[in-house]
Design a protein around this motif. Structure first.
Motif, PDB file in Angstrom:
ATOM      1  N   VAL A 223       0.860  -1.189   0.000  1.00 53.45           N
ATOM      2  CA  VAL A 223       0.000   0.000   0.000  1.00 53.45           C
ATOM      3  C   VAL A 223       0.893   1.234   0.000  1.00 53.45           C
ATOM      4  O   VAL A 223       1.791   1.366   0.840  1.00 53.45           O
ATOM      5  CB  VAL A 223      -0.931   0.018   1.226  1.00 53.45           C
ATOM      6  CG1 VAL A 223      -1.814   1.264   1.204  1.00 53.45           C
ATOM      7  CG2 VAL A 223      -1.786  -1.239   1.272  1.00 53.45           C
ATOM      8  N   LYS A 224       0.657   2.136  -0.942  1.00 60.40           N
ATOM      9  CA  LYS A 224       1.468   3.354  -1.016  1.00 60.40           C
ATOM     10  C   LYS A 224       1.249   4.202   0.235  1.00 60.40           C
ATOM     11  O   LYS A 224       0.118   4.436   0.648  1.00 60.40           O
ATOM     12  CB  LYS A 224       1.090   4.167  -2.257  1.00 60.40           C
ATOM     13  CG  LYS A 224       1.408   3.467  -3.565  1.00 60.40           C
ATOM     14  CD  LYS A 224       0.964   4.313  -4.743  1.00 60.40           C
ATOM     15  CE  LYS A 224       1.200   3.604  -6.058  1.00 60.40           C
ATOM     16  NZ  LYS A 224       0.739   4.398  -7.219  1.00 60.40           N
ATOM     17  N   GLY A 225       2.360   4.639   0.833  1.00 57.52           N
ATOM     18  CA  GLY A 225       2.269   5.470   2.023  1.00 57.52           C
ATOM     19  C   GLY A 225       2.309   4.703   3.324  1.00 57.52           C
ATOM     20  O   GLY A 225       2.238   5.304   4.402  1.00 57.52           O
ATOM     21  N   VAL A 226       2.405   3.375   3.234  1.00 64.71           N
ATOM     22  CA  VAL A 226       2.492   2.553   4.444  1.00 64.71           C
ATOM     23  C   VAL A 226       3.897   1.962   4.510  1.00 64.71           C
ATOM     24  O   VAL A 226       4.245   1.085   3.723  1.00 64.71           O
ATOM     25  CB  VAL A 226       1.433   1.427   4.437  1.00 64.71           C
ATOM     26  CG1 VAL A 226       1.553   0.572   5.693  1.00 64.71           C
ATOM     27  CG2 VAL A 226       0.038   2.020   4.328  1.00 64.71           C
ATOM     28  N   GLY A 227       4.696   2.462   5.441  1.00 69.95           N
ATOM     29  CA  GLY A 227       6.088   2.043   5.544  1.00 69.95           C
ATOM     30  C   GLY A 227       6.262   0.738   6.300  1.00 69.95           C
ATOM     31  O   GLY A 227       5.326   0.225   6.930  1.00 69.95           O
ATOM     32  N   GLU A 228       7.497   0.226   6.263  1.00 70.56           N
ATOM     33  CA  GLU A 228       7.793  -1.040   6.920  1.00 70.56           C
ATOM     34  C   GLU A 228       7.577  -0.951   8.424  1.00 70.56           C
ATOM     35  O   GLU A 228       7.068  -1.880   9.056  1.00 70.56           O
ATOM     36  CB  GLU A 228       9.248  -1.436   6.625  1.00 70.56           C
ATOM     37  CG  GLU A 228       9.652  -2.791   7.165  1.00 70.56           C
ATOM     38  CD  GLU A 228       8.893  -3.941   6.515  1.00 70.56           C
ATOM     39  OE1 GLU A 228       8.788  -4.996   7.165  1.00 70.56           O
ATOM     40  OE2 GLU A 228       8.421  -3.786   5.372  1.00 70.56           O
ATOM     41  N   GLY A 229       7.952   0.197   9.029  1.00 68.88           N
ATOM     42  CA  GLY A 229       7.756   0.367  10.469  1.00 68.88           C
ATOM     43  C   GLY A 229       6.292   0.303  10.861  1.00 68.88           C
ATOM     44  O   GLY A 229       5.934  -0.299  11.886  1.00 68.88           O
ATOM     45  N   ALA A 230       5.429   0.921  10.046  1.00 69.38           N
ATOM     46  CA  ALA A 230       3.989   0.898  10.323  1.00 69.38           C
ATOM     47  C   ALA A 230       3.450  -0.520  10.248  1.00 69.38           C
ATOM     48  O   ALA A 230       2.670  -0.962  11.109  1.00 69.38           O
ATOM     49  CB  ALA A 230       3.258   1.806   9.340  1.00 69.38           C
TER      50      ALA A 230
END
Length: 694
Positions: A342-349
């Protein structure tokens, strides 16, 4: 140079530089292997900004001094196979070793024979699919041969191979000594190894010299070829072959040696292709989950593969905050979209979300989600992306418009509760009660339209998952043939200037200024268009066409494009548009009659017939209606009834939409009207020149 000192100095400096290495290049996969430390044998250095040690000699020089050079290629397909294997093991408990698969599974070869090889390693191009349909492979040797021959040059051998395999052409004999050797490839010398063995068996050349000769033939080293020819003829004479015949055989070998492909290489690739096809055939959900995981950065391929998965009966489900994993995963018989894609969802999230799920279970609603995840890792933009892509659709109720409206309040409430908890922990006498207030009611706001939902999915996922604008035009798209309606997945295989029509939605509009030629300084447009199933196509509107049809261009709108294929620009195939029309502008002239398929019992259903009549009255026109009735009697499968002319209609999208409220869309179609295509080759050439001048 003789008279100008500055020119003399310049040329002398250039001569001193001529022939020197411009820069140090590094082979992408080359590895030098030795049985003792290399620093004692050859000069070494380190790559700039990298720890890797490399040789200061090129590959051929390293080989000349006796070192072994190997190319170790990294194949993403191997990771796809391993991921599919892991998903199958997780679901079934069975560990399937790809290297132990039965290479005689005819259900897998049936897939190859049908050309159903999307995402199958080395066999997914349209050209290769056509070869598979002609070849009708039923053994691994056929796949090996197809791999080896699908290259410029040996491609001319493919029709012969296919005809001989099908028994339509006899297998020509070369010589009794080698006919058995060539039986596997229908009497054709396909592989380097075969050519080496032919040289060895017929002419007595040692295999090492045969390999040297093959390399010389491929590089057209005539001195080496001419030096080996007498030795071959002499050796052939010892086998009882007359000199004239031996010379003819040598010329035949020269022809095929230039085509020959390394069989070991082709075999390795064919086996990997078979393994991917095996997982696709027997575990399609796991295969597509693995494939989409490793293609998630390529939006065009993702759209193409999701269409292919759909045709395989595997639906890709939207992200789900309580089900999705980091990567694409298997959810029942379907594929679940991965959160990291998903664009805008980083690995940390993603890691924060999964950590909370592991310790506290499924999220109950948006407010509880905001309270429990790490607010530093999951910020507002991340939450908005998750809502817009549909990840919260099954979490606590509420549609996307409501969740977007309440997002700021939910985050503020979570921050306030976190602050209160921190204050309670630090108070000497106080203590947190642990009570959690129920989430407030979601605001009463208008749900997003289907167009807004799909636009949000395109923005966050790169494409539409819960539907596609073209889906609403499926009946019309099936009926517009003019004379060839393009399947976007097959664009690359179409010859230049082929007249085509496509019905698709405009995903993106880019404008450019023409820099040279007749239309210099004017605007042209490049459309990214999708058909909702097979992929995207680039449609080029040159200035004259853009001026004429600019009014209908809008992102998300479904349009009919008529034009011709253009290739050879080094940027893949595209479509040069001649006309860009709304569907309702095409239907009246493009169809002859409306066909409604019903069962015989439906004709006796008064309310159904009244509903149809009401639609027909609302859309009166000149297009006749034909009822195709599925008969209940055993003697007839179906019969047709033409409606009275007074019920004729005007073909339009509104008509189809109204009919879809009464009968299933699969029971509706239009009988297309054949259309003649005008020759616009001169115009196409002019437009192509304009395109090249940008």
């Amino acid at each position: 140079y003789e008279t100008n000192p500055e020119t003399r100095r310049l040329v002398d400096l250039a001569r001193s530089l001529e022939g020197l290495a411009r820069h140090a290049g590094v082979h992408a996969a080359g590895v030098v292997v030795c049985d003792e430390p290399l620093e004692g044998l050859i000069p070494l250095c380190r790559q700039a900004d990298k720890p890797d040690v490399i040789t200061q000699w090129d590959g051929p020089t390293c080989e000349k001094v006796g070192l072994m050079k190997m190319d170790l290629l990294g194949l993403k397909t191997l990771s796809v196979i391993q991921r599919a294997r892991e998903l199958v093991r997780r679901k079934t408990g069975k560990d399937i070793d790809p290297d132990a698969l039965d290479l005689k599974d005819d259900t897998v070869y049936a897939m190859f024979r049908a050309g159903a090889t999307d995402a199958v390693f080395q066999f997914e191009s349209e050209g290769m699919k056509g070869i598979l349909r002609d070849m009708q492979p039923n053994r691994i040797e056929d796949l090996i041969a197809a791999n080896a021959m699908y290259r410029p040059g040996p491609m001319e051998l493919i029709p012969t191979y296919c005809k001989r395999k099908a028994g339509k052409e006899p297998i020509e004999k070369v010589h009794p000594l080698v006919d058995g050797l060539l039986a596997e490839t229908m009497g054709i010398m396909v592989y380097q190894e075969q050519v080496m063995q032919v040289l060895n068996l017929l002419g007595g050349l040692p295999l090492s010299r045969a390999l040297t000769l093959i390399k010389a033939i491929s590089k057209k080293k005539k001195d080496v070829i001419n030096s080996e020819k007498p030795a071959f003829i002499e050796g052939a004479g010892k086998n009882g072959i007359p000199a004239a015949e031996a010379e003819q055989l040598f010329e035949l070998i020269l022809k095929f040696a230039g085509y020959g492909f390394n069989k070991a290489h082709s075999t390795g690739y064919a086996i990997v292709a078979y393994q991917t096809a095996w997982f696709k055939r027997h575990h399609p959900a796991e295969f597509w989950a693995a494939t989409l995981t490793f293609e998630s950065s390529d939006i065009d391929k993702m759209g193409q593969y999701m269409g292919a998965a759909k045709r395989d009966g595997v639906r890709v489900l939207p992200p789900d905050i309580n089900v999705s994993e980091t990567q694409f995963s298997v959810d029942g018989e379907f594929v679940r979209f991965g959160l990291s894609a998903v664009k805008g969802v980083g690995e940390g999230a993603v890691q924060s979300i999964l950590a909370v799920r592991r310790t506290e279970g499924a999220f109950k609603d948006l407010h509880q989600f905001c309270r429990t995840v790490d607010r530093k890792a999951v910020n507002r933009s991340t939450l908005e992306a998750l809502i817009r892509c549909g990840a919260f659709d099954r979490c606590g109720g509420g549609h996307r418009a409501q969740l977007t409206a309440v997002l700021d309040e939910a985050m503020a409430s979570a921050a306030s509760e976190a602050k209160d908890r921190a204050a309670g922990q630090m108070s000497l006498f106080g203590g947190a009660t642990g009570a959690v207030a129920p989430p407030p009611r979601l605001p009463d706001v208008t749900p997003w339209s289907q167009e807004m939902v799909l636009a949000a999915e395109r923005e966050t996922l790169g494409f539409c998952l819960t539907g596609h604008p073209v889906d609403d035009y499926a009946v019309e798209a099936r009926s517009l043939r003019w004379p060839r309606t393009l399947n976007l997945g097959g664009l690359e295989a179409m010859p230049d200037r082929t007249p085509v029509q496509l019905c698709g939605s405009v995903a993106q509009i880019r404008e450019r200024i023409v820099k040279k030629g007749r239309t210099a300084g004017r605007k042209m447009a490049i459309l990214a268009m999708e058909d909702g199933d097979t992929g995207k196509a680039e449609v080029v509107l040159y200035p004259d066409t853009l001026d004429k049809y600019a009014g209908v261009l809008k992102e998300g709108r479904v349009l009919v494009v008529r034009g011709s294929v253009q290739t050879g620009r080094g940027q893949g195939a595209s479509i040069a548009a001649n006309e860009v029309l709304e569907v309702d502008a095409v239907l009246p002239g493009g169809v002859r009659r409306l066909i409604v398929a019903l069962r015989q019992a439906d004709m006796e259903n008064g309310s159904l017939m009244e509903a149809l009549q009401s639609v027909f009255r609302t859309h009166r026109g000149r297009c006749p209606i034909l009822f195709q009735i599925e008969a209940s009697a055993w003697s007839l499968r179906h019969f047709t009834v033409e409606a009275d002319p007074e019920w004729s209609v005007t073909p339009s999208h509104a008509l189809v939409a109204a009919l879809r409220e009464v009968v299933d869309a699969r029971h509706l179609s239009f009988d297309p009207r054949p259309v003649e295509i005008q020759d616009r080759s001169e115009e196409h050439t002019s437009e192509l020149q304009s395109r090249q001048s940008i």
